[in-house]
Write a protein that holds these residues in place. Structure first.
Motif, mmCIF file in Angstrom:
data_model
loop_
_atom_site.group_PDB
_atom_site.id
_atom_site.type_symbol
_atom_site.label_atom_id
_atom_site.label_comp_id
_atom_site.label_asym_id
_atom_site.label_seq_id
_atom_site.Cartn_x
_atom_site.Cartn_y
_atom_site.Cartn_z
ATOM 1 N N VAL A 150 0.845 -1.190 0.000
ATOM 2 C CA VAL A 150 0.000 0.000 0.000
ATOM 3 C C VAL A 150 0.882 1.243 0.000
ATOM 4 C CG1 VAL A 150 -1.996 -1.061 1.126
ATOM 5 C CG2 VAL A 150 -0.228 0.009 2.519
ATOM 6 N N PRO A 158 -5.378 5.343 -2.087
ATOM 7 C CA PRO A 158 -5.746 4.423 -1.012
ATOM 8 C C PRO A 158 -6.266 3.092 -1.557
ATOM 9 C CG PRO A 158 -6.606 6.615 -0.597
ATOM 10 C CD PRO A 158 -6.084 6.616 -1.998
ATOM 11 N N ARG A 159 -5.994 2.039 -0.829
ATOM 12 C CA ARG A 159 -6.374 0.670 -1.209
ATOM 13 C C ARG A 159 -7.166 0.008 -0.091
ATOM 14 N NH1 ARG A 159 -5.598 1.453 -6.281
ATOM 15 N NH2 ARG A 159 -3.464 1.431 -7.015
ATOM 16 N N HIS A 160 -7.598 -1.181 -0.351
ATOM 17 C CA HIS A 160 -8.308 -1.997 0.639
ATOM 18 C C HIS A 160 -7.629 -3.349 0.745
ATOM 19 C CE1 HIS A 160 -11.285 -4.367 2.698
ATOM 20 N NE2 HIS A 160 -11.319 -5.200 1.674
ATOM 21 N N ASN A 191 -9.805 2.443 9.098
ATOM 22 C CA ASN A 191 -8.865 3.052 8.150
ATOM 23 C C ASN A 191 -7.513 3.277 8.802
ATOM 24 O OD1 ASN A 191 -10.915 3.162 6.299
ATOM 25 N ND2 ASN A 191 -11.297 5.333 6.548
ATOM 26 N N ASN A 247 -6.288 4.163 3.749
ATOM 27 C CA ASN A 247 -6.392 2.790 3.260
ATOM 28 C C ASN A 247 -7.448 2.086 4.094
ATOM 29 O OD1 ASN A 247 -4.253 2.498 1.186
ATOM 30 N ND2 ASN A 247 -2.933 3.138 2.873
ATOM 31 N N GLN A 248 -8.360 1.408 3.430
ATOM 32 C CA GLN A 248 -9.468 0.750 4.104
ATOM 33 C C GLN A 248 -9.026 -0.647 4.530
ATOM 34 O OE1 GLN A 248 -12.944 -0.501 1.775
ATOM 35 N NE2 GLN A 248 -14.173 0.705 3.198
#
Length: 147
Positions: A10, A63-65, A115, A120-121
């Motif tokens: 990330v 941002p990513r998950h 978060n 980032n989730q």
């Protein structure tokens, strides 16, 4: 051939802050810091089971998950308290203001979200026993138990 997902990466805006967050707040272990690039690798779990890479990105942060595997009982009984005690805001998939884990009935799996400092989730997730019931959608664990 494929047995699982070993690592993910990330982008973070401040490497030092993110190292502190992921190690001190979430408990991951520092594996390696690259002295030639703004990146660190963190161990997730024991015995080098999984790895997370943090890449410092000063501009155009995307941002990513991703989800951390967790025990069902820990998610049900401890996850919300764990997150709040670390000044993190837990939320469910529906983002409806309820900070309780919910079930994705198609899998089925129990999950709660939060978060990191860069948006980032992140998620704690546990696969539940039994067959999925996609027609039920996303619902509370209590409702899931009734079906």
């Amino acid at each position: 051939m494929i047995k699982g997902l070993y690592e993910t990466h990330v982008q973070v805006s401040n490497l030092e802050n993110s190292i502190q967050f992921y190690t001190e707040v979430l408990g991951l272990k520092l594996a390696h810091r690259d002295e030639n690039r703004p990146i660190v690798f963190l161990w997730i779990g024991n015995n080098k089971e999984f790895m997370l890479g943090l890449w410092e990105q000063k501009e155009n942060l995307q941002p990513r998950h991703f989800a951390f595997s967790a025990d069902k009982e820990d998610i049900l009984n401890y996850s919300v308290e764990f997150l709040k005690s670390r000044h993190l805001k837990p939320y469910n998939f529906l983002k409806d203001g309820i900070d309780k884990p919910m079930v994705f009935s198609w899998m089925p799996a129990l999950a709660i979200y939060f978060n990191d400092p860069d948006g980032n989730q992140l998620e704690f997730i546990s696969i539940l026993e039994g067959d999925g019931k996609p027609e039920l959608g996303v619902l509370s664990y209590e409702e899931w138990l009734k079906h």
